[in-house]
Design an enzyme around this catalytic site. Structure first.
Site, PDB file in Angstrom:
ATOM      1  N   PRO A  61      75.734 154.455 142.506  1.00  0.00           N
ATOM      2  CA  PRO A  61      76.798 153.237 142.586  1.00  0.00           C
ATOM      3  C   PRO A  61      76.852 152.854 143.776  1.00  0.00           C
ATOM      4  CG  PRO A  61      77.822 155.282 142.432  1.00  0.00           C
ATOM      5  CD  PRO A  61      76.354 155.581 142.339  1.00  0.00           C
TER       6      PRO A  61
ATOM      7  N   ARG B 298      75.937 135.017 147.898  1.00  0.00           N
ATOM      8  CA  ARG B 298      75.371 135.317 146.447  1.00  0.00           C
ATOM      9  C   ARG B 298      75.726 134.138 145.509  1.00  0.00           C
ATOM     10  NH1 ARG B 298      77.960 138.613 143.782  1.00  0.00           N
ATOM     11  NH2 ARG B 298      76.362 139.076 142.473  1.00  0.00           N
TER      12      ARG B 298
ATOM     13  N   TYR C  80      72.232 133.747 143.868  1.00  0.00           N
ATOM     14  CA  TYR C  80      72.178 134.303 142.345  1.00  0.00           C
ATOM     15  C   TYR C  80      73.008 133.418 141.593  1.00  0.00           C
ATOM     16  CZ  TYR C  80      70.731 138.683 144.760  1.00  0.00           C
ATOM     17  OH  TYR C  80      70.251 139.461 145.656  1.00  0.00           O
TER      18      TYR C  80
ATOM     19  N   CYS D 246      76.149 123.179 156.672  1.00  0.00           N
ATOM     20  CA  CYS D 246      75.543 121.867 156.453  1.00  0.00           C
ATOM     21  C   CYS D 246      74.618 122.198 155.219  1.00  0.00           C
ATOM     22  CB  CYS D 246      74.509 121.398 157.616  1.00  0.00           C
ATOM     23  SG  CYS D 246      75.918 120.962 159.052  1.00  0.00           S
TER      24      CYS D 246
ATOM     25  N   TYR E 231      77.097 143.319 149.017  1.00  0.00           N
ATOM     26  CA  TYR E 231      76.280 142.332 149.501  1.00  0.00           C
ATOM     27  C   TYR E 231      76.919 140.873 149.889  1.00  0.00           C
ATOM     28  CZ  TYR E 231      73.912 145.610 146.483  1.00  0.00           C
ATOM     29  OH  TYR E 231      73.276 146.908 145.802  1.00  0.00           O
TER      30      TYR E 231
END
Length: 461
Positions: free
Chosen positions: A319, A358, A362, A389, A419
């Site tokens: 984990p 992220r 994603y 930008c 992350y």
């Protein structure tokens, strides 16, 4: 509908009805599942973490700033350690790694997984016992493998035939016998984003099970006798809520264990089922507890071992996000508020895709709340965006904030421990934010803010 694709109506107010029924109390409320465990909203309306007001944190450390609730992180380490008392829990350092976090997870009894020379250097510099380190990576260099061997890293996860040859040669030179696991690509489709699903056949990690490469790799290691093959490894992806993928993965990997036993008379003593356990980014997410995970994984492994007449191997898991993700929130200052004539309201903050890529990478969903005060204004559906930008520079796609949100307000985004800082960049030459650990009413800087001087120091032209 998958949990991470639940749509726009999320965040602190969840999905408690249409927008015209949402109240100021909804917008001011905090959903405990989304926030570090010591975060509260004080009598003055401002958020506090471990007894410290975010207004004071912003004044001392500036914004943007990643705020790590140390007690929360440590308690999550203990939750996994308690749920898996006879197994090995490896914290996946790629989620977020610095020397202070290495010390925390070591003090709480966890092992550490690294995947680059830089992560290994950080672990060793922080005093992590090398025998408690696992080394991942699909393209480990000669220098990285040499350092791992010289340091005495506890295990190395093999990812290619080139790496087997490379590590075998280095081990022979040194007269050592490192412990290794073979990473198996099991062909499981995890219910997650394509770029963080890692067990389907068409990707860069591991040895294919279906194509026979995994068995060939294991036989090669055993027959050459230089490396000590301890077991097999499978990691099916990230931000996973459905345990069925782990069940299929365990079944296929243990079938390979049985094949190795039958062909070579060796029962491998270890099995690593990886990590990827999901967390709550919005109220649409419903992650399993470590206790639930332990119960499910043990049942799966025990059942499959019985079916294959195998001794139950020592299990390990990895984990990362599930430990550090919920323990951190990012604090921003609002710079501008732009209403596009009823189409949408854009709330621009002083960070963005350089501190949280992220959402752009994603299509990840996040939540947000007005952090520096409470408000009696009616809720407003807004998009929290950054200062870069790029039109895709979005931090939170859709969130209800008070209609009186204004420049100078502080906005907090929970669930940013994994992350975010580790994937941060200097896009548009924006210095990366600091990380501040808070505990028992005290705040300490554990990763300092980058400066313009830092940026220019690398520019030698």
């Amino acid at each position: 509908m998958r949990a991470h694709e639940a749509g726009a109506l999320h965040g602190d107010i969840g999905s408690r009805g249409p927008a015209w029924l949402r109240t100021p109390d909804d917008v001011n409320a905090l959903m405990p599942a989304l926030w570090p465990r010591t975060v509260t909203r004080g009598a003055d309306g401002a958020l506090a973490v471990a007894g410290l007001s975010v207004r004071d944190l912003a004044a001392e450390f500036g914004t943007p700033v990643y705020v790590l609730d140390e007690d929360d992180l440590r308690s999550r380490c203990r939750d996994f350690r308690s749920a898996f008392p006879t197994e090995d829990v490896y914290y996946a350092g790629k989620a977020f790694l610095c020397r202070a976090v290495v010390r925390m997870i070591h003090e709480e009894g966890l092992h550490l997984d690294v995947c680059t020379g830089g992560e290994l250097a950080t672990a060793l510099a922080a005093g992590m016992p090398p025998e408690r380190i696992g080394f991942h990576g699909n393209n480990k260099s000669v220098a990285e493998l040499s350092r791992a061997l010289d340091a005495g890293v506890g295990r190395i996860i093999l990812d290619s035939f080139t790496e087997i040859d490379r590590l075998t040669a280095l081990a022979r030179e040194r007269g050592v016998r490192p412990r290794v696991l073979v990473r198996v690509t099991v062909g499981v489709e995890a219910h997650t984003h394509e770029f963080i699903a890692t067990a389907h056949e068409d990707q860069k990690f591991g040895f294919s099970l279906a194509g026979g490469a995994a068995a060939t790799a294991a036989f090669k290691v055993l027959d050459e006798g230089v490396l000590e093959l301890r077991g097999l490894h499978s990691h099916i992806g990230s931000q996973i809520f459905d345990a069925s993928g782990f069940e299929v993965s365990a079944r296929r990997v243990l079938a390979l264990q049985a094949q190795i036993r039958d062909a070579r008379g060796v029962e491998l003593p270890e099995l690593d089922l990886g990590g990827g356990f999901g967390i709550a980014y919005t109220t649409q997410d419903d992650p399993a507890t470590p206790q639930d995970l332990a119960k499910r994984l043990r049942k799966i492994v025990d059942s499959e071992c019985a079916a294959e007449r195998l001794a139950v191997p020592r299990l390990s898991i990895e984990p990362g996000r599930a430990i550090v993700g919920p323990a951190v929130f990012t604090l921003y200052e609002v710079g501008t508020v732009k209403d596009l004539d009823g189409i949408r309201t854009y709330v621009s903050v002083d960070g963005g895709m350089s501190d949280n890529i992220r959402t752009a990478l994603y299509d990840a969903s996040y939540s947000a709340t007005l952090a520096s005060r409470a408000s009696t204004a009616q809720p407003l559906l807004a998009r929290v965006v950054g200062k870069h930008c790029e039109s895709g520079d979005i931090v939170v796609k859709d969130e209800f904030l008070p209609a009186d949100v204004q420049p100078g307000d502080l906005v907090a985004v929970p669930g940013t421990g994994a992350y975010c800082r580790s994937m941060a960049s200097n896009y548009n030459h924006v210095p990366r934010p600091p990380v501040v650990a808070v505990r028992d009413g005290q705040a300490r800087l554990i990763v300092r803010r980058e400066t313009e001087e830092d940026l220019l120091a690398l520019d030698v032209g």
